[in-house]
Every structure is written in structure tokens, then in C-alpha cells.
Scaffold this motif. Structure first.
Motif, mmCIF file in Angstrom:
data_model
loop_
_atom_site.group_PDB
_atom_site.id
_atom_site.type_symbol
_atom_site.label_atom_id
_atom_site.label_comp_id
_atom_site.label_asym_id
_atom_site.label_seq_id
_atom_site.Cartn_x
_atom_site.Cartn_y
_atom_site.Cartn_z
ATOM 1 N N ARG A 1 0.838 -1.201 0.000
ATOM 2 C CA ARG A 1 0.000 0.000 0.000
ATOM 3 C C ARG A 1 0.877 1.256 0.000
ATOM 4 N NH1 ARG A 1 -5.182 -0.097 -0.994
ATOM 5 N NH2 ARG A 1 -5.373 1.755 0.273
ATOM 6 N N PRO A 2 0.445 2.337 -0.694
ATOM 7 C CA PRO A 2 1.204 3.588 -0.658
ATOM 8 C C PRO A 2 1.020 4.274 0.694
ATOM 9 C CG PRO A 2 -0.777 3.858 -1.984
ATOM 10 C CD PRO A 2 -0.714 2.415 -1.583
ATOM 11 N N CYS A 3 2.113 4.584 1.372
ATOM 12 C CA CYS A 3 2.060 5.172 2.715
ATOM 13 C C CYS A 3 2.953 6.398 2.797
ATOM 14 C CB CYS A 3 2.535 4.166 3.760
ATOM 15 S SG CYS A 3 1.507 2.704 3.873
ATOM 16 N N LYS A 4 2.647 7.252 3.776
ATOM 17 C CA LYS A 4 3.485 8.401 4.090
ATOM 18 C C LYS A 4 4.228 8.079 5.379
ATOM 19 C CE LYS A 4 3.213 13.373 4.342
ATOM 20 N NZ LYS A 4 2.329 14.511 4.121
ATOM 21 N N VAL A 5 5.551 8.250 5.369
ATOM 22 C CA VAL A 5 6.364 7.944 6.550
ATOM 23 C C VAL A 5 6.099 8.998 7.617
ATOM 24 C CG1 VAL A 5 8.718 7.658 7.424
ATOM 25 C CG2 VAL A 5 8.146 6.858 5.136
ATOM 26 N N VAL A 6 5.678 8.553 8.823
ATOM 27 C CA VAL A 6 5.411 9.481 9.919
ATOM 28 C C VAL A 6 6.466 9.394 11.013
ATOM 29 C CG1 VAL A 6 2.930 9.673 9.545
ATOM 30 C CG2 VAL A 6 3.804 7.846 10.993
ATOM 31 N N ILE B 1 1.598 5.753 7.369
ATOM 32 C CA ILE B 1 0.142 5.760 7.371
ATOM 33 C C ILE B 1 -0.323 5.734 5.924
ATOM 34 C CG2 ILE B 1 -1.902 7.138 7.925
ATOM 35 C CD1 ILE B 1 -0.534 7.972 10.470
ATOM 36 N N ASP B 2 -1.204 4.770 5.611
ATOM 37 C CA ASP B 2 -1.748 4.621 4.262
ATOM 38 C C ASP B 2 -2.371 5.949 3.831
ATOM 39 O OD1 ASP B 2 -3.615 4.034 2.096
ATOM 40 O OD2 ASP B 2 -3.260 1.924 2.555
ATOM 41 N N ILE B 3 -1.991 6.446 2.648
ATOM 42 C CA ILE B 3 -2.472 7.758 2.210
ATOM 43 C C ILE B 3 -3.930 7.743 1.781
ATOM 44 C CG2 ILE B 3 -0.202 8.662 1.602
ATOM 45 C CD1 ILE B 3 -0.710 7.968 -1.293
ATOM 46 N N PHE B 4 -4.507 6.543 1.598
ATOM 47 C CA PHE B 4 -5.905 6.478 1.177
ATOM 48 C C PHE B 4 -6.862 6.066 2.292
ATOM 49 C CE2 PHE B 4 -3.694 5.870 -2.945
ATOM 50 C CZ PHE B 4 -4.101 7.064 -3.515
ATOM 51 N N LYS C 1 -4.710 3.649 7.533
ATOM 52 C CA LYS C 1 -4.191 2.555 8.358
ATOM 53 C C LYS C 1 -2.708 2.763 8.630
ATOM 54 C CE LYS C 1 -7.059 -1.488 7.449
ATOM 55 N NZ LYS C 1 -7.106 -2.767 6.745
ATOM 56 N N LYS C 2 -2.284 2.333 9.828
ATOM 57 C CA LYS C 2 -0.886 2.487 10.241
ATOM 58 C C LYS C 2 -0.127 1.184 9.979
ATOM 59 C CE LYS C 2 1.480 4.454 14.190
ATOM 60 N NZ LYS C 2 1.302 4.944 15.548
#
Length: 160
Positions: free
Chosen positions: A40-45, A65-68, A71-72
Motif C-alpha cells: 500500500r502507498p504510505c506516508k512515513v510518519v 500511514i496509508d495515504i488512502f 491505516k498504520k
């Protein structure tokens, strides 16, 4: 002459050929960057690097966190290995209409896009309410790995 029928090929049409992801060395990953986690495409937090152990590689622990769907996910990878980074495209469209839960959007070239779903939850309700009030809205659509979703909206600036 050889039989020419064995050399006849049919090629199917495809998209532009642009890759959905590209590789990046894990140590080059930064906070707020995008990365593929569990497909899944995620943004690094959050991320941290552990020291090199007696058996070699330093490890990078990162949380995304999934950008769509929000979900973590957590993952760990040796810093010298490559991770997949999604090609993320953010486009702003003018909202023209809302039909059966789908947005009718127009880009800067007056091209229509009618396959984007009205988001569920609070965002979808606010877009619907503002549209019903007759406001001119700009909707931001995020596209990554063949998935697209409206992620935000704002009122269009008034022309002079």
C-alpha cells in the motif's frame, strides 16, 4: 521463403508505461516521504535507525500511514537495501456535478473526469453540502499505484 504467419504478432494497447513505483535506498528515506508498505502507498510518519550490529547492516525502522485509508503500518529494513516508493500525483480539479456518489470533475484543459468517487465520511459530506450551497469548489485528487481518491477541497477563488 519461410512461413510468414509465424512472425505475425498482435500487440495489445497499454497505458503510458510509467512505473507505479521506483526503488530508493532505505537510508535515503525521510520523514513525510512516500513508501510502499505491505503493498500500500504510505506516508512515513516516524523512523529510526539502529546501529550496525556485529553481523553487519544498520536497520531502519519506519512507521507509515496509508495515504488512502489512514491505516498504520510498521516495517524494518537494512539501510543498504532498496524500498519501493510510489509515484504519487496530486491534481486539482473543478467540481462540476455530483451524480450517484461520483464526482464530475474538470481539469485545467477542460477535460472531464467522471470516475472519482465522492469520499465517505466527513469529507464527502462537506463536499456535498458546499456543492449544494452553490459554492464553486476545487477538489484535490491524489493518485498512486492505480488508486485515486479525493483527499481535500477548497472554495475556488473568485474571478475578477
Amino acid at each position: 521463403m519461410a512461413d510468414d504467419s509465424q512472425h505475425e504478432h498482435t500487440f495489445e494497447g497499454t497505458d503510458s508505461g510509467a512505473s507505479l513505483t521506483y526503488p530508493l535506498q532505505c537510508s535515503a528515506l525521510r520523514k513525510n516521504a512516500f513508501v510502499v508498505m505491505k503493498g500500500r502507498p504510505c506516508k512515513v510518519v516516524d523512523m529510526s535507525t539502529s546501529k550496525t550490529g556485529k553481523h553487519g547492516h544498520a536497520k531502519v525502522n519506519y512507521t507509515g500511514i496509508d495515504i488512502f485509508n489512514g491505516k498504520k503500518y510498521e516495517d524494518m529494513s537494512p539501510s543498504t537495501h532498496n524500498v519501493e516508493v510510489p509515484n504519487v500525483k496530486r491534481t486539482e480539479y473543478q467540481l462540476v456535478d455530483i451524480n450517484d456518489g461520483f464526482l464530475s470533475l474538470m481539469d485545467d484543459n477542460a477535460e472531464m473526469k467522471e470516475d472519482c468517487k465522492l469520499p465517505e465520511g466527513e469529507l464527502g459530506e462537506t463536499i456535498q453540502a458546499d456543492f449544494d450551497e452553490g459554492k464553486d469548489l476545487l477538489v484535490t485528487v491524489l493518485t498512486a499505484m492505480g488508486i485515486e481518491a479525493a483527499i481535500s477541497h477548497k472554495e475556488a477563488p473568485k474571478g475578477n
